[in-house]
Structures are given as structure tokens and as C-alpha cells.
Design a protein around this motif. Structure first.
Motif, PDB file in Angstrom:
ATOM      1  N   TYR A   4      29.939 101.253  51.093  1.00 56.75           N
ATOM      2  CA  TYR A   4      29.360 101.390  49.774  1.00 56.75           C
ATOM      3  C   TYR A   4      30.444 101.494  48.719  1.00 56.75           C
ATOM      4  O   TYR A   4      31.560 101.929  48.989  1.00 56.75           O
ATOM      5  N   LYS A   5      30.093 101.105  47.492  1.00 56.26           N
ATOM      6  CA  LYS A   5      30.993 101.183  46.337  1.00 56.26           C
ATOM      7  C   LYS A   5      30.338 102.052  45.274  1.00 56.26           C
ATOM      8  O   LYS A   5      29.156 102.387  45.368  1.00 56.26           O
ATOM      9  N   GLN A   6      31.120 102.377  44.257  1.00 55.62           N
ATOM     10  CA  GLN A   6      30.600 103.159  43.142  1.00 55.62           C
ATOM     11  C   GLN A   6      30.808 102.411  41.836  1.00 55.62           C
ATOM     12  O   GLN A   6      31.779 101.681  41.671  1.00 55.62           O
ATOM     13  N   ALA A   7      29.870 102.620  40.924  1.00 51.11           N
ATOM     14  CA  ALA A   7      29.947 102.113  39.558  1.00 51.11           C
ATOM     15  C   ALA A   7      29.580 103.276  38.647  1.00 51.11           C
ATOM     16  O   ALA A   7      28.668 104.043  38.974  1.00 51.11           O
ATOM     17  N   THR A   8      30.279 103.411  37.543  1.00 51.96           N
ATOM     18  CA  THR A   8      30.013 104.517  36.619  1.00 51.96           C
ATOM     19  C   THR A   8      29.837 103.959  35.211  1.00 51.96           C
ATOM     20  O   THR A   8      30.710 103.247  34.715  1.00 51.96           O
ATOM     21  N   PHE A   9      28.698 104.293  34.615  1.00 56.28           N
ATOM     22  CA  PHE A   9      28.354 103.808  33.282  1.00 56.28           C
ATOM     23  C   PHE A   9      27.852 104.953  32.411  1.00 56.28           C
ATOM     24  O   PHE A   9      27.192 105.869  32.901  1.00 56.28           O
ATOM     25  N   ALA A  10      28.125 104.847  31.120  1.00 56.91           N
ATOM     26  CA  ALA A  10      27.565 105.769  30.140  1.00 56.91           C
ATOM     27  C   ALA A  10      26.801 104.950  29.119  1.00 56.91           C
ATOM     28  O   ALA A  10      27.300 103.931  28.634  1.00 56.91           O
ATOM     29  N   GLY A  11      25.600 105.412  28.795  1.00 53.67           N
ATOM     30  CA  GLY A  11      24.783 104.674  27.838  1.00 53.67           C
ATOM     31  C   GLY A  11      23.855 105.595  27.079  1.00 53.67           C
ATOM     32  O   GLY A  11      22.670 105.352  26.981  1.00 53.67           O
ATOM     33  N   ALA A  99      29.983 103.506  27.619  1.00 59.75           N
ATOM     34  CA  ALA A  99      31.264 103.194  28.256  1.00 59.75           C
ATOM     35  C   ALA A  99      31.035 102.664  29.669  1.00 59.75           C
ATOM     36  O   ALA A  99      30.044 102.991  30.324  1.00 59.75           O
ATOM     37  N   ILE A 100      31.993 101.877  30.107  1.00 57.81           N
ATOM     38  CA  ILE A 100      32.068 101.427  31.492  1.00 57.81           C
ATOM     39  C   ILE A 100      33.329 102.072  32.062  1.00 57.81           C
ATOM     40  O   ILE A 100      34.419 101.912  31.496  1.00 57.81           O
ATOM     41  N   PHE A 101      33.163 102.816  33.145  1.00 54.28           N
ATOM     42  CA  PHE A 101      34.294 103.464  33.801  1.00 54.28           C
ATOM     43  C   PHE A 101      34.563 102.715  35.103  1.00 54.28           C
ATOM     44  O   PHE A 101      33.785 102.817  36.047  1.00 54.28           O
ATOM     45  N   TYR A 102      35.641 101.964  35.140  1.00 53.16           N
ATOM     46  CA  TYR A 102      35.914 101.126  36.305  1.00 53.16           C
ATOM     47  C   TYR A 102      36.667 101.898  37.393  1.00 53.16           C
ATOM     48  O   TYR A 102      37.476 102.767  37.119  1.00 53.16           O
ATOM     49  N   HIS A 103      36.362 101.545  38.646  1.00 55.61           N
ATOM     50  CA  HIS A 103      36.934 102.231  39.804  1.00 55.61           C
ATOM     51  C   HIS A 103      38.092 101.473  40.448  1.00 55.61           C
ATOM     52  O   HIS A 103      38.781 102.021  41.309  1.00 55.61           O
ATOM     53  N   ASN A 104      38.289 100.207  40.058  1.00 58.99           N
ATOM     54  CA  ASN A 104      39.390  99.413  40.603  1.00 58.99           C
ATOM     55  C   ASN A 104      39.636  98.221  39.672  1.00 58.99           C
ATOM     56  O   ASN A 104      38.898  98.018  38.700  1.00 58.99           O
ATOM     57  N   ILE A 128      30.942  94.113  19.781  1.00 54.36           N
ATOM     58  CA  ILE A 128      30.579  94.930  20.940  1.00 54.36           C
ATOM     59  C   ILE A 128      31.558  96.101  20.991  1.00 54.36           C
ATOM     60  O   ILE A 128      32.772  95.897  21.004  1.00 54.36           O
ATOM     61  N   GLN A 129      31.033  97.317  21.009  1.00 56.51           N
ATOM     62  CA  GLN A 129      31.846  98.526  20.846  1.00 56.51           C
ATOM     63  C   GLN A 129      31.866  99.424  22.086  1.00 56.51           C
ATOM     64  O   GLN A 129      32.081 100.625  21.966  1.00 56.51           O
ATOM     65  N   VAL A 130      31.645  98.879  23.243  1.00 55.51           N
ATOM     66  CA  VAL A 130      31.595  99.679  24.466  1.00 55.51           C
ATOM     67  C   VAL A 130      33.006  99.860  25.022  1.00 55.51           C
ATOM     68  O   VAL A 130      33.725  98.880  25.228  1.00 55.51           O
ATOM     69  N   ALA A 131      33.380 101.109  25.268  1.00 54.49           N
ATOM     70  CA  ALA A 131      34.690 101.412  25.836  1.00 54.49           C
ATOM     71  C   ALA A 131      34.727 100.997  27.303  1.00 54.49           C
ATOM     72  O   ALA A 131      33.714 101.081  28.003  1.00 54.49           O
ATOM     73  N   ILE A 132      35.881 100.538  27.753  1.00 54.10           N
ATOM     74  CA  ILE A 132      36.111 100.241  29.166  1.00 54.10           C
ATOM     75  C   ILE A 132      37.340 101.043  29.577  1.00 54.10           C
ATOM     76  O   ILE A 132      38.440 100.801  29.072  1.00 54.10           O
ATOM     77  N   GLU A 133      37.115 102.022  30.448  1.00 54.06           N
ATOM     78  CA  GLU A 133      38.160 102.989  30.792  1.00 54.06           C
ATOM     79  C   GLU A 133      38.199 103.218  32.295  1.00 54.06           C
ATOM     80  O   GLU A 133      37.191 103.034  32.978  1.00 54.06           O
ATOM     81  N   PRO A 134      39.346 103.668  32.802  1.00 52.76           N
ATOM     82  CA  PRO A 134      39.402 103.996  34.231  1.00 52.76           C
ATOM     83  C   PRO A 134      38.480 105.174  34.555  1.00 52.76           C
ATOM     84  O   PRO A 134      38.360 106.105  33.746  1.00 52.76           O
TER      85      PRO A 134
END
Length: 177
Positions: A4-11, A99-104, A128-134
Motif C-alpha cells: 500500500y501507498k499513502q497520499a496526503t491532501f488538504a482541502g 495543499a498536496i503533500f507528496y511522499h516521494n 491555481i494556488q494549491v501548495a505542493i509540499e513534502p
């Protein structure tokens, strides 16, 4: 053994972000929580007060053999106003930012590409103003926040409608699904 993998999002409010993902095959779990801050094990009250640096987010455990990260990104974009970096709908402030919080690096590349594709599509007149962060430490929210749409369906539905989310999503995304 499953990989399994993980994805993390804020909205915005995490209550409203769980249900859209929960309905897809291959999504194993969707947890509400807090990420990106500087206080260990923050409480909902601390995060709402705005001095922990955390963002309300969801963390998705998924089976990439059944549902792709690219599909999860598509679902994410269709749950938010991607032009509003100051919060989402009725919820304002850093703790409600999208925000999109990337895992890799694979997720990072896909997140950047999907954001650029949305910008290039001309779907929105504003940037488009969505942050992309680790991704950083993800703290589970209190139990009463988990799967709120199932535990308190009437309150969830009322909040979803009155926050402005339902109207915005219907107006901007319904014909693109």
C-alpha cells in the motif's frame, strides 16, 4: 503481502474531504488529521487557534494496483476551489489551506504536472494556488472527526451545503466528472 501507498491532501475542512475518496475501490483507509506544523500531537482546538502551523488534511492509504495516484489527484482537484490559497469556502486561514503533500519524487512530479495541466486548461480565470509540499508527520485527529460523514450524517450534509462547498463544486466541476 500488499504494498500500500499513502497520499496526503488538504482541502479545507477534513470532514468534507473523506467521503469523496472513501467510495473508491482501492482506497483502503482515509484518515483525518493535521500536518505541516511545529507542535507534536496537536489537538483540534490548538490547530483551530492557528498557532501550531498545522493544516487540516486527510491521509489516504491506497492500493496502487487498483487506484493510481494520478486518479487520487484528479479526485482531489474536484473537491476544492484551487484558486483560493487562504482557506476553502467558509473555512478561512492557514489550517484550511489547500495543499498536496507528496511522499516521494514520483508523487511530486505527478502533483506538479496535474497542477500545471489544470492551470493550462483554462478552467479557472485565476491562477491555481494549491501548495505542493513534502509530506511531514501526520497526526491523527480526534476519534470524533474520523469518518464524520458516517457518524453524523445530518450535520455533515448541512455543513457541506452551508459552507458553500456543494454549490461551488456543482457549479465548477459537475459537468467535468
Amino acid at each position: 503481502m500488499q504494498q500500500y501507498k499513502q497520499a496526503t491532501f488538504a482541502g479545507g475542512c477534513f470532514w468534507c474531504m473523506v467521503k469523496p475518496f472513501d467510495q473508491y475501490e482501492g482506497v483502503i483507509n482515509v484518515a483525518s488529521g493535521y500536518t505541516g506544523g511545529h507542535v507534536a500531537n496537536p489537538t483540534y482546538q490548538q490547530v483551530c487557534a492557528g498557532n501550531t502551523g498545522h493544516t487540516e488534511a486527510i491521509q489516504i492509504t491506497f492500493d496502487p494496483k487498483i487506484i493510481s495516484y494520478k486518479k487520487l489527484l484528479d479526485i482531489f482537484w474536484h473537491q476544492i476551489d484551487p484558486t483560493d490559497s487562504e482557506g476553502q469556502f467558509a473555512d478561512r486561514g492557514k489550517s484550511y489551506r489547500p495543499a498536496i503533500f507528496y511522499h516521494n519524487q514520483f508523487q511530486h512530479k505527478l502533483a506538479l504536472s496535474s497542477k500545471q495541466a489544470l492551470q493550462d486548461s483554462g478552467h479557472f480565470d485565476k491562477p491555481i494556488q494549491v501548495a505542493i509540499e513534502p509530506a511531514s508527520t501526520f497526526y491523527l485527529a480526534e476519534d470524533y472527526h474520523q469518518n464524520y460523514y458516517l457518524k453524523q450524517p445530518q450535520h455533515y450534509h448541512q455543513y457541506y451545503q452551508l459552507s458553500g462547498r456543494a454549490h461551488f463544486l456543482s457549479e465548477h466541476w459537475s459537468k467535468n466528472k
